[in-house]
Enzyme design. Structure first.
Site, short mmCIF file in Angstrom:
data_model
loop_
_atom_site.label_atom_id
_atom_site.label_comp_id
_atom_site.label_asym_id
_atom_site.label_seq_id
_atom_site.Cartn_x
_atom_site.Cartn_y
_atom_site.Cartn_z
N GLY A 1 52.65 70.75 29.41
CA GLY A 1 53.57 70.15 30.39
C GLY A 1 54.86 70.95 30.46
N GLU B 1 35.17 65.52 29.63
CA GLU B 1 35.72 64.79 30.78
C GLU B 1 36.55 65.65 31.72
OE1 GLU B 1 37.65 61.47 29.05
OE2 GLU B 1 39.25 62.67 28.17
N LYS C 1 41.45 84.78 16.89
CA LYS C 1 40.09 84.30 17.17
C LYS C 1 40.05 82.99 17.97
CE LYS C 1 36.92 86.28 15.40
NZ LYS C 1 36.44 87.59 15.88
N PRO C 2 40.87 81.97 17.60
CA PRO C 2 40.81 80.73 18.38
C PRO C 2 41.10 80.98 19.87
CG PRO C 2 42.07 80.38 16.37
CD PRO C 2 41.81 81.85 16.46
N CYS D 1 66.27 47.69 30.34
CA CYS D 1 65.20 46.80 30.75
C CYS D 1 65.01 45.66 29.73
CB CYS D 1 63.92 47.60 31.00
SG CYS D 1 62.78 46.73 32.07
N HIS E 1 65.66 51.85 34.50
CA HIS E 1 65.50 52.89 33.47
C HIS E 1 66.32 54.13 33.82
CE1 HIS E 1 62.23 51.07 31.10
NE2 HIS E 1 61.99 50.43 32.24
N GLU F 1 67.06 56.58 32.08
CA GLU F 1 66.58 57.82 31.44
C GLU F 1 65.73 58.67 32.39
OE1 GLU F 1 65.59 54.74 30.77
OE2 GLU F 1 63.54 54.59 30.04
#
Ligand code: GLN
Length: 553
Positions: free
Chosen positions: A18, A150, A190-191, A382, A508, A510
């Site tokens: 991300g 998946e 290697k990975p 909240c 919120h 933030e």
């Protein structure tokens, strides 16, 4: 026509895909391109709104009211843009759309299959982000790790997108791990080789490899990775661990990532302007002072549950020239010990974040009571507003047993109650009061002063709300209604009387804090906490006081 960058991850999860995607977005934007980002999540939930924070971490809320993956928070913070419900796609949404189409008979008698029906729907969701024009580059992050069953339909869809488009209109970026093996004293490639092989098995040859590593990636290692993984040496990027996530794009730039992306995608070059991020990193790494702020919550064992709050404190700290040390306090521990004095000893401020369910509520109420009576700066978010109202009602208004009906449906004083429109709702998913709502600020309040404006739009995610039936009684004892939603006359911000800085909001804040543009309420809380720390310090010659008097913004 927009170009597409796809970001995949290999070897292990939690490598920071991300942040890598957001950093690419930041770099391209700083080179003058119009960028949007999207996260594809392979789980079958329609959105993460129904998942426990322990499972999923924070649910980020967009302005248009979508409950999304926390990576959208990184995208918004790095690229400084408002995203929408179209920017988070889940397998649940894809399958729901395909099945709905099938029921409508839109597949004309065909057998409905993963390829092409599911993959076509995925491609439609990816390309629709650029439909209205106004976007030069769409960055799509595929959740999960290559090799997961998946995520296969998503990987197949992006494989096809390379064939559907001119070669320079798509780019595959793969994030991998190059671990340092202590006993051998070496970094191991290697990975990474295996993970690229897994990608190639399904027909995707990455163009750029971003290699997470604890130690610098030598030229020799880059050459080895390039050779075995079939990428150019220049396209093997050293993503060394850094102190602050805001340094990630700066490091990528130093290693030439944005240059190679532009070159491979045949995008005209523009000089980047990275100064805002550079200044921010400088301020984060070398703060003049520090402050301890407690977070009293239920999910404190999993910091990802409070991702945007943690980032908002980094932004607010930087703007106050301070390092904010977060002291995590489990509300149930406070509850067990019967008071917050010990837990909050030595802290300069308190934040009670959002949350759901009864567990730990009395502990949160005790910590708010302590902050209110001790003059400790406090911000409630909240659920944090709910407990602040309950505490005030019980302590100042003689309303014994006052509570939120979320925790005690039979309370004699439901000072917090379900929103009227929530009473009929039965389905759980996507049915809270969600997204941006206006809040009119009352003159002379701490909040109005912090924002410096009369009206703001802030993001919500809740079912329960301050009960207007109790407003007069609470106000008559001094509880200030500092912000009100003009359409529904709902109290959105409260403040306690006779206190240096005690603010709680129904929304919120933030979610709107950005590096270089900290949210006013976080900035205000940190500043008040610093003032308290200085006021309590009896060392007249201390550096903290000198720095404070030196005048931070
Ligand atoms: N559980 C509370 C509600 O649903 C608060 C939600 C929150 O803190 N986001 O209203």
């Amino acid at each position: 026509m927009a170009k597409h960058i796809f970001v995949t991850g290999g070897v292990v999860s939690a490598l920071g895909k991300g942040i890598a995607s957001a950093s690419i977005g930041y770099l391209l934007k700083s080179r003058g391109l119009r960028v949007t980002l999207q996260k594809c999540d392979p789980y079958l939930n329609v959105d993460p709104g129904t998942m426990s924070p322990f499972q999923h971490g924070e649910v980020f809320v967009t302005r248009d009211g979508a409950e999304t993956d926390l990576d959208l928070g990184h995208y918004e913070r790095f690229v400084d843009t408002d995203l929408t419900q179209d920017n988070n796609v889940t397998a649940g949404q894809i399958y729901e759309a395909v099945i709905r189409n099938e029921r409508k008979g839109e597949y004309l008698g065909g057998t409905v299959q993963v390829i092409p029906h599911v993959t076509n729907e995925i491609k439609r969701r990816i390309t629709c982000l650029a439909d209205g024009g106004g976007v030069d580059v769409v960055i799509t992050e595929i959740g999960g790790t290559v090799g997961d069953i998946e995520s296969l339909p998503f990987l197949e869809a992006i494989r096809q997108m390379r064939l559907d488009n001119a070669i320079e209109d798509t780019l595959f970026v793969h994030l991998t791990l190059v671990p340092y093996i202590k006993t051998a004293g070496e970094l191991k490639t290697k990975p990474t080789q295996h993970s690229v092989r897994a990608l190639r098995d399904i027909g995707i040859q990455p163009d750029v490899l971003i290699c997470r590593t604890e130690r610098p990636l030598t030229e020799e290692l880059k050459k080895k990775i390039a050779l075995f993984c079939n990428v150019e040496v220049r396209a093997v990027i050293d993503a060394r661990d850094v102190e602050s996530i805001y340094e990630v794009p700066l490091r990528f730039h130093t290693d030439g990532l944005d240059d190679i992306v532009l070159e491979k995608m045949k995008i005209e070059d523009h000089e980047p302007d990275l100064s805002r991020m550079e200044q921010m990193v400088e301020r984060i790494k070398r703060p003049g002072r520090e402050v301890d702020i407690a977070i009293c919550g239920k999910y404190v064992g999993l910091k990802d549950a409070y991702k945007s709050i943690v980032e908002a404190f980094i932004h607010a700290g930087a703007e106050n020239d301070a390092r904010v040390n977060l002291i995590w306090i489990d509300a149930e521990d406070v509850e067990r010990s019967g008071g917050a004095e010990e837990a909050l000893a030595g802290c300069d401020g308190l934040l009670v974040p959002g949350g759901f369910g009864e567990r730990g509520i009395e502990g949160k109420i005790l910590s708010v009571a302590h902050a209110r009576s001790e003059g400790m700066p406090f911000l409630g978010i909240c659920l944090g507003l709910h407990v602040a109202v309950v505490e005030f009602a019980r302590s100042e208004c003689g309303l014994a047993g006052a509570n939120s009906t979320e925790f005690d449906p039979d309370t004699p004083h439901p000072v917090i109650d379900l929103l009227p429109e929530q009473k009929e709702i039965e389905e759980m998913g996507g049915t809270m009061r969600l997204g941006g709502c206006a809040c009119r600020l009352v003159a002379g309040t701490t909040a109005r002063e912090a924002y410096g404006r009369d009206e703001v739009v802030e993001r919500h995610r809740h079912r329960y709300e301050y009960n207007n039936d109790y407003r007069e009684r609470l106000e008559s004892r001094g509880l200030v209604s500092a912000g009100v939603n003009p359409e529904k006359n709902l109290v959105e911000i409260i403040e306690a009387p006779d206190h240096p800085w005690f603010v709680a909001c129904q929304f919120h804040p933030e979610f709107l804090s950005r590096p270089g543009r900290a949210h006013p309420l976080f900035k205000g809380l940190v500043r008040a906490a610093l003032d308290r720390r200085c006021a309590r310090c009896d060392d007249t010659d201390c550096d903290v006081r000198a720095a404070a008097e030196g005048g931070a913004s």
